[in-house]
Design a protein around this motif. Structure first.
Motif, PDB file in Angstrom:
ATOM      1  N   TYR A  83       0.823  -1.204   0.000  1.00 53.21           N
ATOM      2  CA  TYR A  83       0.000   0.000   0.000  1.00 53.21           C
ATOM      3  C   TYR A  83       0.864   1.263   0.000  1.00 53.21           C
ATOM      4  N   MET A  84       1.907   1.261   0.819  1.00 56.51           N
ATOM      5  CA  MET A  84       2.767   2.437   0.881  1.00 56.51           C
ATOM      6  C   MET A  84       3.499   2.663  -0.426  1.00 56.51           C
ATOM      7  N   LEU A  85       3.866   1.601  -1.104  1.00 59.62           N
ATOM      8  CA  LEU A  85       4.513   1.752  -2.409  1.00 59.62           C
ATOM      9  C   LEU A  85       3.600   2.480  -3.384  1.00 59.62           C
ATOM     10  N   PHE A  86       2.329   2.075  -3.431  1.00 54.58           N
ATOM     11  CA  PHE A  86       1.405   2.705  -4.372  1.00 54.58           C
ATOM     12  C   PHE A  86       1.005   4.111  -3.927  1.00 54.58           C
ATOM     13  N   LEU A  87       0.980   4.355  -2.622  1.00 55.67           N
ATOM     14  CA  LEU A  87       0.756   5.724  -2.155  1.00 55.67           C
ATOM     15  C   LEU A  87       1.882   6.639  -2.625  1.00 55.67           C
ATOM     16  N   ALA A  88       3.091   6.104  -2.648  1.00 55.79           N
ATOM     17  CA  ALA A  88       4.261   6.903  -3.012  1.00 55.79           C
ATOM     18  C   ALA A  88       4.344   7.193  -4.512  1.00 55.79           C
ATOM     19  N   HIS A  89       3.472   6.541  -5.293  1.00 52.95           N
ATOM     20  CA  HIS A  89       3.506   6.727  -6.749  1.00 52.95           C
ATOM     21  C   HIS A  89       2.099   7.023  -7.254  1.00 52.95           C
ATOM     22  N   PRO A  90       1.646   8.267  -7.103  1.00 51.08           N
ATOM     23  CA  PRO A  90       0.270   8.616  -7.478  1.00 51.08           C
ATOM     24  C   PRO A  90      -0.029   8.456  -8.959  1.00 51.08           C
ATOM     25  N   GLY A  91       1.019   8.427  -9.781  1.00 49.78           N
ATOM     26  CA  GLY A  91       0.797   8.232 -11.209  1.00 49.78           C
ATOM     27  C   GLY A  91       0.488   6.793 -11.575  1.00 49.78           C
ATOM     28  N   GLY A  92       0.685   5.894 -10.620  1.00 50.49           N
ATOM     29  CA  GLY A  92       0.377   4.490 -10.855  1.00 50.49           C
ATOM     30  C   GLY A  92       1.599   3.675 -11.247  1.00 50.49           C
ATOM     31  N   ILE A  93       1.475   2.373 -11.091  1.00 50.41           N
ATOM     32  CA  ILE A  93       2.531   1.423 -11.420  1.00 50.41           C
ATOM     33  C   ILE A  93       1.897   0.244 -12.157  1.00 50.41           C
ATOM     34  N   GLU A  94       2.561  -0.215 -13.210  1.00 48.15           N
ATOM     35  CA  GLU A  94       2.122  -1.433 -13.872  1.00 48.15           C
ATOM     36  C   GLU A  94       2.669  -2.637 -13.111  1.00 48.15           C
ATOM     37  N   PHE A  95       1.826  -3.616 -12.886  1.00 45.86           N
ATOM     38  CA  PHE A  95       2.275  -4.800 -12.170  1.00 45.86           C
ATOM     39  C   PHE A  95       3.495  -5.435 -12.840  1.00 45.86           C
ATOM     40  N   LYS A  96       3.502  -5.437 -14.163  1.00 50.28           N
ATOM     41  CA  LYS A  96       4.592  -6.099 -14.875  1.00 50.28           C
ATOM     42  C   LYS A  96       5.926  -5.378 -14.698  1.00 50.28           C
ATOM     43  N   ARG A  97       5.891  -4.154 -14.158  1.00 48.80           N
ATOM     44  CA  ARG A  97       7.119  -3.390 -13.940  1.00 48.80           C
ATOM     45  C   ARG A  97       7.482  -3.277 -12.456  1.00 48.80           C
ATOM     46  N   LEU A  98       6.829  -4.067 -11.627  1.00 48.52           N
ATOM     47  CA  LEU A  98       7.083  -3.986 -10.185  1.00 48.52           C
ATOM     48  C   LEU A  98       8.528  -4.285  -9.821  1.00 48.52           C
ATOM     49  N   THR A  99       9.199  -5.068 -10.650  1.00 48.45           N
ATOM     50  CA  THR A  99      10.593  -5.380 -10.345  1.00 48.45           C
ATOM     51  C   THR A  99      11.460  -4.123 -10.283  1.00 48.45           C
ATOM     52  N   ASN A 100      11.033  -3.051 -10.993  1.00 45.44           N
ATOM     53  CA  ASN A 100      11.765  -1.783 -10.949  1.00 45.44           C
ATOM     54  C   ASN A 100      11.645  -1.092  -9.596  1.00 45.44           C
ATOM     55  N   TYR A 101      10.673  -1.518  -8.793  1.00 44.47           N
ATOM     56  CA  TYR A 101      10.418  -0.899  -7.493  1.00 44.47           C
ATOM     57  C   TYR A 101      10.775  -1.854  -6.352  1.00 44.47           C
ATOM     58  N   ARG A 102      11.534  -2.869  -6.674  1.00 42.17           N
ATOM     59  CA  ARG A 102      11.826  -3.910  -5.691  1.00 42.17           C
ATOM     60  C   ARG A 102      12.495  -3.353  -4.434  1.00 42.17           C
ATOM     61  N   ASP A 103      13.514  -2.535  -4.603  1.00 41.35           N
ATOM     62  CA  ASP A 103      14.247  -1.996  -3.458  1.00 41.35           C
ATOM     63  C   ASP A 103      13.351  -1.129  -2.577  1.00 41.35           C
ATOM     64  N   GLU A 104      12.510  -0.338  -3.213  1.00 33.78           N
ATOM     65  CA  GLU A 104      11.602   0.537  -2.463  1.00 33.78           C
ATOM     66  C   GLU A 104      10.578  -0.286  -1.684  1.00 33.78           C
ATOM     67  N   LEU A 105      10.009  -1.279  -2.332  1.00 28.25           N
ATOM     68  CA  LEU A 105       9.041  -2.153  -1.672  1.00 28.25           C
ATOM     69  C   LEU A 105       9.697  -2.894  -0.512  1.00 28.25           C
ATOM     70  N   SER A 106      10.906  -3.355  -0.729  1.00 26.17           N
ATOM     71  CA  SER A 106      11.637  -4.064   0.316  1.00 26.17           C
ATOM     72  C   SER A 106      11.914  -3.155   1.513  1.00 26.17           C
ATOM     73  N   ALA A 107      12.253  -1.900   1.242  1.00 28.89           N
ATOM     74  CA  ALA A 107      12.534  -0.950   2.325  1.00 28.89           C
ATOM     75  C   ALA A 107      11.299  -0.716   3.191  1.00 28.89           C
ATOM     76  N   TYR A 108      10.141  -0.570   2.557  1.00 27.05           N
ATOM     77  CA  TYR A 108       8.900  -0.397   3.317  1.00 27.05           C
ATOM     78  C   TYR A 108       8.616  -1.646   4.162  1.00 27.05           C
ATOM     79  N   TYR A 109       8.754  -2.810   3.544  1.00 30.67           N
ATOM     80  CA  TYR A 109       8.442  -4.062   4.224  1.00 30.67           C
ATOM     81  C   TYR A 109       9.370  -4.263   5.430  1.00 30.67           C
ATOM     82  N   GLN A 110      10.656  -4.027   5.244  1.00 27.04           N
ATOM     83  CA  GLN A 110      11.607  -4.208   6.339  1.00 27.04           C
ATOM     84  C   GLN A 110      11.348  -3.229   7.483  1.00 27.04           C
ATOM     85  N   ALA A 111      10.935  -2.015   7.141  1.00 24.23           N
ATOM     86  CA  ALA A 111      10.656  -1.018   8.176  1.00 24.23           C
ATOM     87  C   ALA A 111       9.414  -1.390   8.984  1.00 24.23           C
TER      88      ALA A 111
END
Length: 206
Positions: A83-111
């Motif tokens: 949820y925080m990943l998508f909040l941080a990107h109001p323009g939207g993200i394509e599921f097929k490109r989620l690998t480009n956001y891996r580090d960011e998603l991981s940072a939220y999850y670890q926190a």
């Protein structure tokens, strides 16, 4: 004075009178026919928008709705990270490109899940960013279900992760589409008290 000369405010006033007359005559069927379902749907969405609550993320990553009696959105850490990943990107993200956001998603999850085994977190992230895995769809469905259990469909649609297809035209013949996933909640309603910045996230009091 022709109808074209009316200001929007004058037109709204006249419309209000006509609506009152139709309702008094018991002819809401004619009112519905005059408006049409697409406009009725827009009106419902606009009414929901006017009732939206701020979305507060506390320092310990609790999700609260201050204007709805401080209701808490109960989600697992992995759902909160998504949820925080998508909040941080109001323009939207394509599921097929989620690998480009891996580090960011991981940072939220670890926190959020500080006491969870790091290997387990990375395995979960691997599933989420894998375009051949259904994990991200499952997480978004769980998020959507949680909001729908708390509020009506029109209000909830601003909070959960929804689909938006954006058309692009390159040159004169090539047409392609982005199948984006977005949270449409106006970002000025997001109050972020965590040390992790979100797009237009605020650190002030709700």
């Amino acid at each position: 004075m022709s109808e074209q000369d009316f200001s929007p405010e004058e037109a709204a006033g006249k419309l209000k009178v006509l609506v009152s007359r139709l309702r008094a005559a018991g002819r809401t069927d004619l009112l519905l026919e005059a408006l049409g379902l697409p406009i009725l749907e827009e009106l419902r969405m606009e009414a929901a928008r006017a009732r939206l609550s701020r979305f507060l993320i506390t320092e310990d990553f609790r999700f609260l709705l201050p204007d709805y009696d401080h209701q808490e959105i109960i989600l697992q850490p992995v759902h909160k990270a998504v949820y925080m990943l998508f909040l941080a990107h109001p323009g939207g993200i394509e599921f097929k490109r989620l690998t480009n956001y891996r580090d960011e998603l991981s940072a939220y999850y670890q926190a959020i899940a500080k006491h969870t085994d790091a290997r387990k977190i990375e395995d979960s992230i691997d599933h989420l960013v894998n375009p051949l895995d259904n994990a991200i769809n499952e997480k978004c469905s769980r998020i959507k279900k949680t909001f729908l259990e708390m509020m009506d469909e029109y209000t909830a649609s601003y909070y959960f992760i929804s689909s938006h297809t954006q058309k692009h035209i390159s040159g004169t013949s090539h047409v392609w589409y982005e199948r984006l996933k977005v949270i449409t909640l106006p970002r000025q309603l997001v109050v972020n008290r965590t040390p992790y910045p979100l797009w237009n996230g605020r650190q002030d009091e709700p």
